[in-house]
Design a protein around this motif. Structure first.
Motif, PDB file in Angstrom:
ATOM      1  N   TYR A  35       0.823  -1.216   0.000  1.00  0.00           N
ATOM      2  CA  TYR A  35       0.000   0.000   0.000  1.00  0.00           C
ATOM      3  C   TYR A  35       0.855   1.264   0.000  1.00  0.00           C
ATOM      4  O   TYR A  35       0.469   2.282  -0.583  1.00  0.00           O
ATOM      5  N   GLN A  39       0.766   4.372  -2.606  1.00  0.00           N
ATOM      6  CA  GLN A  39       0.571   5.752  -2.169  1.00  0.00           C
ATOM      7  C   GLN A  39       1.582   6.685  -2.823  1.00  0.00           C
ATOM      8  O   GLN A  39       1.243   7.804  -3.206  1.00  0.00           O
ATOM      9  N   GLY A 226     -10.505  10.489   5.318  1.00  0.00           N
ATOM     10  CA  GLY A 226      -9.872   9.468   4.496  1.00  0.00           C
ATOM     11  C   GLY A 226      -8.909   8.620   5.298  1.00  0.00           C
ATOM     12  O   GLY A 226      -8.826   7.390   5.123  1.00  0.00           O
ATOM     13  N   ASN A 229     -11.035   6.290   7.427  1.00  0.00           N
ATOM     14  CA  ASN A 229     -11.735   5.287   6.626  1.00  0.00           C
ATOM     15  C   ASN A 229     -10.774   4.276   6.018  1.00  0.00           C
ATOM     16  O   ASN A 229     -10.877   3.067   6.256  1.00  0.00           O
ATOM     17  N   TYR A 230      -9.830   4.769   5.235  1.00  0.00           N
ATOM     18  CA  TYR A 230      -8.919   3.867   4.537  1.00  0.00           C
ATOM     19  C   TYR A 230      -7.975   3.145   5.495  1.00  0.00           C
ATOM     20  O   TYR A 230      -7.625   1.983   5.281  1.00  0.00           O
ATOM     21  N   ASP A 234      -8.340  -0.881   5.260  1.00  0.00           N
ATOM     22  CA  ASP A 234      -7.235  -1.646   4.675  1.00  0.00           C
ATOM     23  C   ASP A 234      -6.886  -2.861   5.514  1.00  0.00           C
ATOM     24  O   ASP A 234      -6.379  -3.868   4.999  1.00  0.00           O
ATOM     25  N   GLY A 351      -1.482   8.808   3.284  1.00  0.00           N
ATOM     26  CA  GLY A 351      -1.307   7.369   3.415  1.00  0.00           C
ATOM     27  C   GLY A 351       0.102   6.968   3.805  1.00  0.00           C
ATOM     28  O   GLY A 351       0.314   5.908   4.410  1.00  0.00           O
TER      29      GLY A 351
END
Length: 418
Positions: A35, A39, A226, A229-230, A234, A351
């Motif tokens: 991830y 990003q 974000g 949430n992410y 994840d 991120g």
């Protein structure tokens, strides 16, 4: 699921750990690196593709990432077929990121949608796109687990599913290149800004130029939400594959399908709520829905409890599309693409911090409170509500000032006689 299969035979540095905890750390560490690549790599390509889109090449931010999607799916298929090391996916992820990945793709889709509708209908139309995405996701996830398990003596688990995935990306690429028509609606400089009105039935004059304060507040709210949430979502797949849930591929597909249903409930929420409240209030409703679901998710011990938590999250997808709608109304159409992409890039940059942070926190709390990351995401969501509330207060004050100015202007208008 492929990573989980590989984690069974993986040797972890700390051999004294229990097998399940060791597997959980292997899976979460793999995805942390993967991830992070996704990003970093798309940041510059996404900006360049957005500029191409604003200069007339509207399909570019959609077409190029689709190639990246295809090669990534094809590479994973080769990993399964030829038993290649999972680290090969880091290279595939890099190519995917350099193609713009979801950052450029979704911004491109939203930009094409935004320039093809009026400002009044934009939030509803953008949410309609999210709805269609979610409905297809429900169908895909319901069958994905079954497709993953289809195999023969010569084929490993997941080969059928990955082959279908690669084929669908080819169809999607052909559709965008050949069939997709981009239609832009030329709009005159707007004298009104209904999105920031405190009263859904009142249209308020917009300030001359861009309201930079509101844009900064919108960006801050989007990044905080974000991150919440992410960051938690994840790790949700890793969380449900451990005890006490211990999901298999089919159950994981059903869980993802339940998450995709949220696209539909969020769309209904936008359609219903926009009739009686402002978009600021709609965003707050979505954030409250997500925070409450995450608090419940923190204490999930059985499968039925997971679905209750997802039910509480029924409006979680409302905030980000609505924030995008508000941002798109703060700039001229010629800058819409770069503005929406800048927001997506901001989420990517965030991120770099939240992916390793959430991963390490999850690993540290795995033995005593594995749901702690969900509590953390609920806390960040509450913080994200602060800038949105400030915008609501500012818009209410602006509405009051505009009303006073209108009354003063009417009172001092010279009377003409016929």
């Amino acid at each position: 699921m492929v990573v989980k299969d590989r984690s069974v035979n993986a040797s972890y540095p700390n051999a004294s750990q229990p097998t399940e905890e060791s597997q959980q750390k292997f899976i979460s560490d793999f995805y942390m690196i993967y991830y992070l690549i996704l990003q970093v790599a798309p940041i510059l390509p996404a900006v360049l593709l957005a500029k191409m889109g604003d200069r007339g090449w509207r399909k570019a931010p959609i077409v190029v990432p689709l190639f990246g999607y295809f090669q990534c799916s094809l590479t994973l298929l080769l990993v399964v077929l030829f038993n290649l090391p999972m680290e090969v996916m880091f290279g595939a992820g890099t190519i995917f990121g350099l193609s713009g990945s979801f950052c450029a793709f979704w911004s491109g889709v939203m930009t094409v949608t935004s320039v093809g509708c009026t400002a009044d209908d934009r939030s509803k139309v953008l949410m309609r796109v999210e709805l269609l995405y979610g409905l297809v996701g429900v169908a895909a996830n319901l069958v994905s687990g079954h497709l993953f398990l289809l195999c023969s003596s010569s084929l490993g688990r997941g080969t059928v599913q990955l082959a279908v995935s690669a084929l669908m990306f080819v169809f999607c690429f052909i559709h965008v290149v050949v069939l997709l028509q981009v239609k832009e609606i030329k709009q005159e400089p707007e004298e009104i800004c209904p999105a920031l009105s405190n009263d859904p039935g009142v249209r308020v004059e917009a300030p001359a130029g861009t309201n930079k304060v509101n844009m900064v507040l919108l960006f801050a709210a989007a990044v905080l939400y974000g991150t919440a949430n992410y960051g938690s979502m994840d790790l949700q797949g890793t969380f449900v594959m451990k005890e006490p849930l211990n999901w298999n591929a089919t159950q994981l597909g059903y869980g993802n399908a339940a998450s995709s249903v949220i696209f539909f409930t969020s769309f209904l929420g936008v359609v219903v709520f926009r009739r009686c409240v402002s978009e600021i209030v709609i965003i707050l409703i979505g954030m409250v829905s997500f925070a409450s679901g995450m608090i419940f998710m923190s204490f999930v011990k059985a499968t039925y409890m997971f679905y209750i938590a997802r039910f509480l999250n029924m409006f979680e997808l409302i905030p980000l599309p609505t924030i995008r709608s508000l941002l798109s109304q703060q700039v001229p159409a010629s800058s819409c693409g770069i503005t929406l992409t800048s927001l997506q890039v901001s989420l990517k940059v965030a991120g770099l911090a939240y992916i390793p942070a959430f991963t390490k926190i999850y690993q540290k709390t795995l033995s005593w409170f594995p749901g702690f990351i969900f509590t953390l995401s609920a806390t960040l969501t509450v913080l994200a509500m602060i800038p949105i509330s400030i915008i609501g207060c500012r818009s209410a004050q602006n509405h009051q000032n505009v009303t006073i100015r209108r009354k003063w202007w009417k009172r001092h208008q010279p009377h003409t006689s016929t």
